[in-house]
Each structure stands twice: as C-alpha cells, then as structure tokens.
Design a protein around this motif. Sequence first.
Motif, PDB file in Angstrom:
ATOM      1  N   VAL A  61       0.839  -1.205   0.000  1.00 34.02           N
ATOM      2  CA  VAL A  61       0.000   0.000   0.000  1.00 34.02           C
ATOM      3  C   VAL A  61       0.874   1.255   0.000  1.00 34.02           C
ATOM      4  N   ILE A  62       1.904   1.253   0.826  1.00 34.44           N
ATOM      5  CA  ILE A  62       2.796   2.411   0.902  1.00 34.44           C
ATOM      6  C   ILE A  62       3.506   2.625  -0.430  1.00 34.44           C
ATOM      7  N   THR A  63       3.897   1.540  -1.090  1.00 36.89           N
ATOM      8  CA  THR A  63       4.553   1.668  -2.390  1.00 36.89           C
ATOM      9  C   THR A  63       3.603   2.252  -3.423  1.00 36.89           C
ATOM     10  N   GLY A  64       2.337   1.859  -3.372  1.00 39.35           N
ATOM     11  CA  GLY A  64       1.353   2.451  -4.284  1.00 39.35           C
ATOM     12  C   GLY A  64       1.189   3.941  -4.067  1.00 39.35           C
ATOM     13  N   ILE A  65       1.154   4.356  -2.816  1.00 36.64           N
ATOM     14  CA  ILE A  65       1.031   5.788  -2.506  1.00 36.64           C
ATOM     15  C   ILE A  65       2.292   6.531  -2.938  1.00 36.64           C
ATOM     16  N   MET A  66       3.454   5.938  -2.687  1.00 43.85           N
ATOM     17  CA  MET A  66       4.708   6.564  -3.125  1.00 43.85           C
ATOM     18  C   MET A  66       4.749   6.707  -4.641  1.00 43.85           C
ATOM     19  N   THR A  67       4.289   5.671  -5.338  1.00 45.35           N
ATOM     20  CA  THR A  67       4.278   5.714  -6.800  1.00 45.35           C
ATOM     21  C   THR A  67       3.375   6.834  -7.289  1.00 45.35           C
ATOM     22  N   LEU A  68       2.218   6.957  -6.676  1.00 43.82           N
ATOM     23  CA  LEU A  68       1.287   8.014  -7.072  1.00 43.82           C
ATOM     24  C   LEU A  68       1.925   9.390  -6.920  1.00 43.82           C
ATOM     25  N   PHE A  69       2.539   9.657  -5.778  1.00 43.44           N
ATOM     26  CA  PHE A  69       3.099  10.981  -5.537  1.00 43.44           C
ATOM     27  C   PHE A  69       4.380  11.229  -6.320  1.00 43.44           C
ATOM     28  N   TYR A  70       5.306  10.267  -6.340  1.00 39.83           N
ATOM     29  CA  TYR A  70       6.570  10.499  -7.034  1.00 39.83           C
ATOM     30  C   TYR A  70       6.388  10.608  -8.539  1.00 39.83           C
ATOM     31  N   ARG A  71       5.549   9.754  -9.123  1.00 45.80           N
ATOM     32  CA  ARG A  71       5.322   9.855 -10.562  1.00 45.80           C
ATOM     33  C   ARG A  71       4.563  11.130 -10.905  1.00 45.80           C
ATOM     34  N   GLY A  72       3.640  11.524 -10.044  1.00 44.76           N
ATOM     35  CA  GLY A  72       2.925  12.777 -10.278  1.00 44.76           C
ATOM     36  C   GLY A  72       3.840  13.982 -10.218  1.00 44.76           C
ATOM     37  N   LEU A  73       4.723  14.003  -9.219  1.00 44.12           N
ATOM     38  CA  LEU A  73       5.672  15.115  -9.122  1.00 44.12           C
ATOM     39  C   LEU A  73       6.649  15.116 -10.289  1.00 44.12           C
ATOM     40  N   LEU A  74       7.025  13.929 -10.759  1.00 47.77           N
ATOM     41  CA  LEU A  74       7.923  13.856 -11.913  1.00 47.77           C
ATOM     42  C   LEU A  74       7.243  14.423 -13.160  1.00 47.77           C
ATOM     43  N   GLU A  75       5.968  14.064 -13.378  1.00 47.78           N
ATOM     44  CA  GLU A  75       5.253  14.597 -14.538  1.00 47.78           C
ATOM     45  C   GLU A  75       5.048  16.106 -14.405  1.00 47.78           C
ATOM     46  N   LEU A  76       4.793  16.563 -13.194  1.00 46.53           N
ATOM     47  CA  LEU A  76       4.641  18.000 -12.981  1.00 46.53           C
ATOM     48  C   LEU A  76       5.942  18.737 -13.264  1.00 46.53           C
ATOM     49  N   SER A  77       7.062  18.170 -12.832  1.00 49.82           N
ATOM     50  CA  SER A  77       8.346  18.818 -13.101  1.00 49.82           C
ATOM     51  C   SER A  77       8.664  18.808 -14.592  1.00 49.82           C
ATOM     52  N   LYS A  78       8.250  17.776 -15.302  1.00 48.46           N
ATOM     53  CA  LYS A  78       8.462  17.758 -16.752  1.00 48.46           C
ATOM     54  C   LYS A  78       7.603  18.803 -17.449  1.00 48.46           C
ATOM     55  N   SER A  79       6.399  19.034 -16.950  1.00 47.03           N
ATOM     56  CA  SER A  79       5.574  20.060 -17.577  1.00 47.03           C
ATOM     57  C   SER A  79       6.105  21.449 -17.261  1.00 47.03           C
ATOM     58  N   PHE A  80       6.776  21.625 -16.101  1.00 50.62           N
ATOM     59  CA  PHE A  80       7.429  22.900 -15.811  1.00 50.62           C
ATOM     60  C   PHE A  80       8.656  23.104 -16.684  1.00 50.62           C
ATOM     61  N   LEU A  81       9.256  22.027 -17.153  1.00 50.44           N
ATOM     62  CA  LEU A  81      10.412  22.135 -18.031  1.00 50.44           C
ATOM     63  C   LEU A  81      10.024  22.783 -19.358  1.00 50.44           C
ATOM     64  N   ASP A  82       8.838  22.465 -19.852  1.00 50.68           N
ATOM     65  CA  ASP A  82       8.342  23.040 -21.100  1.00 50.68           C
ATOM     66  C   ASP A  82       6.922  23.540 -20.862  1.00 50.68           C
TER      67      ASP A  82
END
Length: 129
Positions: A61-82
């Motif tokens: 369960v914790i890994t699922g929550i971590m995946t949700l937040f870390y992948r979301g932050l990664l996509e957000l940082s990529k959208s800030f890149l462009d």
Amino acid sequence: GFEQVALDKCCELRGAMMGIPDECAARMPIAYVHLTQVLVDSLLIIAPFALYPRLGVFSVVITGIMTLFYRGLLELSKSFLDPFGNRRVALTPLSCELGIMVLLGESNAGSLLWPMGAWRMPFDTHAMA
C-alpha cells in the motif's frame, strides 16, 4: 520531382542544425531529465523490497502511494520544463501544457479585485499612519 525533394530535405537539415544551439542552451539539459526519470523509477522499483522487512504486507500500500506521488511530481516537473508546450517532454497523457491566456486572465482578475477592496476598508487607515 527530385529537385523539390532535395530542396525540402536540405531545408529540413538546415532547420535541424539551427535547432542544435537551442537544445544546448536549454534551461535544463535533457540528460538531467533522463537521470531524474531513472532515479525515480529505481526508487519505486526498490521501495517494496526495502520497506517489506519493516512494514510487511502494508509495504504494498505504501509503495502504491509513493508511486502516485513520485510519478505525479515527476510529470509535474516535466511540464514545468516546457510550460508552453513547444516540445513534448512528458509523453504520458497525464501531462498538460499551461494555457498562456488562462494565466494572463487569472493574473488580471486578481489585479482588478484588490483595488476595489481598498475602498472598503473596515477601519480608518489614516489613523494608522
């Protein structure tokens, strides 16, 4: 015929060559984006094995929550890149580009709201000065 195709290909080659300095002068090199992607993926792959001895089955369960937040932050940082959508950096359907007209409209809406509030102050501002 052949001349037109050759001319088109030469123009495409020239355009690609002129884009190389732009890629080198980018705000963030693409190697940094790739390294960040690899680090986040490695963290999310190793996380269940690292958390299992301490948390047991709850680590799933914790890994699922971590995946949700870390992948979301990664996509957000990529959208800030462009932010304006000139290049597609994030390839998932979760990424979005910022609308310039929306940003301008929201900033102007705030600028028209607060001056009107200054006329309706609940206390006397002259006594404070």
